[in-house]
Write an enzyme that holds these catalytic residues in place. Structure first.
Site, PDB file in Angstrom:
ATOM      1  N   LYS A 161      -8.856   0.127   8.593  1.00 53.62           N
ATOM      2  CA  LYS A 161      -8.184   1.335   8.083  1.00 53.62           C
ATOM      3  C   LYS A 161      -9.186   2.269   7.435  1.00 53.62           C
ATOM      4  O   LYS A 161      -9.056   3.478   7.496  1.00 53.62           O
ATOM      5  CB  LYS A 161      -7.223   0.957   6.942  1.00 53.62           C
ATOM      6  CG  LYS A 161      -6.010   0.212   7.317  1.00 53.62           C
ATOM      7  CD  LYS A 161      -5.173   0.016   6.039  1.00 53.62           C
ATOM      8  CE  LYS A 161      -4.367  -1.234   6.116  1.00 53.62           C
ATOM      9  NZ  LYS A 161      -4.644  -2.227   5.096  1.00 53.62           N
ATOM     10  N   LYS A 165     -17.212  -6.195   1.465  1.00 55.26           N
ATOM     11  CA  LYS A 165     -16.827  -4.981   0.747  1.00 55.26           C
ATOM     12  C   LYS A 165     -17.752  -4.645  -0.413  1.00 55.26           C
ATOM     13  O   LYS A 165     -17.840  -3.497  -0.832  1.00 55.26           O
ATOM     14  CB  LYS A 165     -15.384  -5.096   0.226  1.00 55.26           C
ATOM     15  CG  LYS A 165     -14.343  -4.957   1.324  1.00 55.26           C
ATOM     16  CD  LYS A 165     -12.985  -4.644   0.722  1.00 55.26           C
ATOM     17  CE  LYS A 165     -11.964  -4.338   1.794  1.00 55.26           C
ATOM     18  NZ  LYS A 165     -10.623  -4.104   1.251  1.00 55.26           N
ATOM     19  N   LYS A 183     -14.644  -5.432  12.988  1.00 59.25           N
ATOM     20  CA  LYS A 183     -13.193  -5.343  13.215  1.00 59.25           C
ATOM     21  C   LYS A 183     -12.735  -3.899  13.051  1.00 59.25           C
ATOM     22  O   LYS A 183     -13.348  -3.121  12.300  1.00 59.25           O
ATOM     23  CB  LYS A 183     -12.421  -6.256  12.253  1.00 59.25           C
ATOM     24  CG  LYS A 183     -12.432  -5.802  10.810  1.00 59.25           C
ATOM     25  CD  LYS A 183     -11.332  -6.454   9.981  1.00 59.25           C
ATOM     26  CE  LYS A 183     -11.312  -5.780   8.610  1.00 59.25           C
ATOM     27  NZ  LYS A 183     -10.310  -6.180   7.688  1.00 59.25           N
TER      28      LYS A 183
HETATM   29  P1  TYM Z   1      -4.818  -5.679   5.295  1.00 53.23           P
HETATM   30  O1  TYM Z   1      -3.968  -4.630   4.672  1.00 53.23           O
HETATM   31  O2  TYM Z   1      -6.275  -5.469   5.343  1.00 53.23           O
HETATM   32  O3  TYM Z   1      -4.344  -5.920   6.784  1.00 53.23           O
HETATM   33  C1  TYM Z   1      -2.967  -6.090   7.114  1.00 53.23           C
HETATM   34  C2  TYM Z   1      -2.826  -7.100   8.237  1.00 53.23           C
HETATM   35  O4  TYM Z   1      -3.518  -6.647   9.405  1.00 53.23           O
HETATM   36  C3  TYM Z   1      -4.431  -7.659   9.842  1.00 53.23           C
HETATM   37  N1  TYM Z   1      -5.593  -6.986  10.434  1.00 53.23           N
HETATM   38  C4  TYM Z   1      -5.982  -7.131  11.710  1.00 53.23           C
HETATM   39  N2  TYM Z   1      -5.493  -7.860  12.719  1.00 53.23           N
HETATM   40  C5  TYM Z   1      -6.124  -7.781  13.925  1.00 53.23           C
HETATM   41  N3  TYM Z   1      -7.205  -6.978  14.141  1.00 53.23           N
HETATM   42  C6  TYM Z   1      -7.736  -6.235  13.145  1.00 53.23           C
HETATM   43  N4  TYM Z   1      -8.788  -5.452  13.374  1.00 53.23           N
HETATM   44  C7  TYM Z   1      -7.113  -6.280  11.863  1.00 53.23           C
HETATM   45  N5  TYM Z   1      -7.368  -5.677  10.673  1.00 53.23           N
HETATM   46  C8  TYM Z   1      -6.421  -6.125   9.816  1.00 53.23           C
HETATM   47  C9  TYM Z   1      -4.784  -8.433   8.583  1.00 53.23           C
HETATM   48  O5  TYM Z   1      -5.287  -9.696   8.858  1.00 53.23           O
HETATM   49  C10 TYM Z   1      -3.435  -8.460   7.897  1.00 53.23           C
HETATM   50  O6  TYM Z   1      -2.625  -9.470   8.455  1.00 53.23           O
HETATM   51  N6  TYM Z   1      -5.150  -9.184   1.751  1.00 53.23           N
HETATM   52  C11 TYM Z   1      -4.264  -8.633   2.778  1.00 53.23           C
HETATM   53  C12 TYM Z   1      -2.939  -8.174   2.234  1.00 53.23           C
HETATM   54  C13 TYM Z   1      -2.234  -9.223   1.445  1.00 53.23           C
HETATM   55  C14 TYM Z   1      -1.555 -10.354   1.975  1.00 53.23           C
HETATM   56  C15 TYM Z   1      -1.059 -11.062   0.838  1.00 53.23           C
HETATM   57  C16 TYM Z   1      -1.325 -10.799   3.271  1.00 53.23           C
HETATM   58  C17 TYM Z   1      -2.152  -9.270   0.102  1.00 53.23           C
HETATM   59  N7  TYM Z   1      -1.431 -10.379  -0.286  1.00 53.23           N
HETATM   60  C18 TYM Z   1      -0.336 -12.226   0.995  1.00 53.23           C
HETATM   61  C19 TYM Z   1      -0.594 -11.990   3.427  1.00 53.23           C
HETATM   62  C20 TYM Z   1      -0.109 -12.695   2.288  1.00 53.23           C
HETATM   63  C21 TYM Z   1      -4.966  -7.436   3.410  1.00 53.23           C
HETATM   64  O7  TYM Z   1      -5.813  -6.830   2.810  1.00 53.23           O
HETATM   65  O8  TYM Z   1      -4.481  -7.093   4.636  1.00 53.23           O
END
Ligand code: TYM
Length: 330
Positions: A198, A113, A195
């Protein structure tokens, strides 16, 4: 016996993709019956990059509406917003002071990022400490995420370990990442080396949970594959086709081998069309419920309840940790 705790969150930094659905939220439908489940909106994570404040408020609500529309039951799951609980930020600071610059610098997501920006925030860098606080505050044992978040959960584990050994007691539960066997990394439809995300600039690269039927069909029809025309699962040499097979597997519940067998003799066009069909069939009822929840009072009711409940747990944990490290009066 009380249930073990499981926790996860999805950032409200844009509409959710079908990758987020698979890696982050779909599996909770099963887990919500088996575990004491915590599902939150990490809105403080979203401001590590610039956000439009009005849009962020809107997205927070939309995200909770999606959780409910997918079938998350607020009677079983604690639903809450990170910023409505001040202990996340407080614990994050203590954890930052128990983490090292070197280990934070190794985080893939930060490297990715920060790569294209001259000016990135300090929050983007220290973000994994906040994520560790999100998890450790609730003694969560299991953290289901996609593959991209595994390193962050492992960091939380290391911080917990370090803290416990420095202060001589199991103050924190060591969390375990739970990564799906199939679908841990759904790929970008236009560049399968990346990947699905969003925050993509290419409108054809990601399929969003709220996309209408026509755009879902269009996006899959233009998905990048390869030129050899054979349907087989080989993530290294045929990432585009393998991604489509993975999606079909996850959306139908068939094993990858079964999916490959089903499409033997078919062309890429058929595969793309069938994947679009199963995605549309799954998303359509979710989209209908999503519209209902957006207008309902159920979002606020669930969030109020979740805020009360999780603030109590978080306060108790935070007070112990604050005292252990020597802050304030004991
Ligand atoms: P975030 O918001 O980027 O993504 C949310 C969830 O979706 C999964 N994910 C994917 N899984 C499969 N294929 C993909 N292309 C893909 N893109 C995203 C992510 O792995 C995630 O499970 N840091 C985290 C949010 C967070 C969090 C936490 C998660 C903050 N605190 C504590 C668990 C525990 C994040 O940015 O996810």
């Amino acid at each position: 016996m009380s249930k073990e705790r499981l926790l996860t969150g999805l950032q409200p930094s844009g509409a959710l993709t079908i990758g987020n659905y698979i890696g982050g939220v779909k599996r909770l439908l099963k887990y919500q019956d088996e575990y004491d489940t915590f599902l939150f909106v990490p809105d403080m994570h979203a401001i590590t990059v610039t956000q439009d404040p009005a849009l962020l408020h809107k997205r927070i609500k939309e995200l909770v509406a999606i959780y409910l529309a997918v079938g998350i039951d607020p009677k079983k799951v604690h639903l809450y917003i990170q910023s409505e609980n001040l202990y996340h930020a407080n614990l994050s600071w203590i954890l930052e002071c128990h983490s090292y610059f070197g280990e934070m610098s190794r985080m893939h997501q930060f490297k990715e990022k920060s790569k294209n920006h001259e000016n990135f925030t300090c929050g983007l860098f220290t973000y994994p400490a906040l994520m560790a606080a999100d998890i450790l505050l609730y003694d969560a044992k299991y953290v289901p995420t996609g593959a991209d978040q595994k390193q962050h959960v492992e960091l939380a584990r290391n911080i917990a370990d370090r803290f416990n050994s420095r202060y001589g007691k199991e103050y924190f539960v060591k969390p375990e990442p739970v990564i799906p066997e199939v679908g841990a990394r759904i790929r970008d439809l236009q560049d399968p080396s990346k990947k699905m995300s969003k925050s993509t600039d290419n409108p054809k690269a990601s399929v969003f949970m709220t996309d209408d039927e026509k755009s879902i069909r269009k996006k899959f029809a233009s998905a990048v594959t390869d030129s050899d025309g054979k349907i087989c699962f080989d993530e290294e040499n045929k990432p585009g086709v393998s991604n489509l097979l993975t999606l079909y597997s996850v959306f139908t519940g068939l094993k990858i081998d079964e999916v490959v067998a089903k499409f033997q003799g078919s062309g890429y066009g058929d595969l793309k069309n069938e994947v679009a069909n199963v995605v549309i069939d799954t998303m359509k009822p979710i989209q209908d419920k999503y519209k209902y929840y957006l207008e309902s009072t159920e979002i606020d009711e669930a969030l109020d309840e979740g805020r009360e409940f999780t603030n109590k747990i978080a306060k108790e944990k935070y007070e112990i940790i604050r005292n252990v490290v020597g802050l304030g009066r004991n």
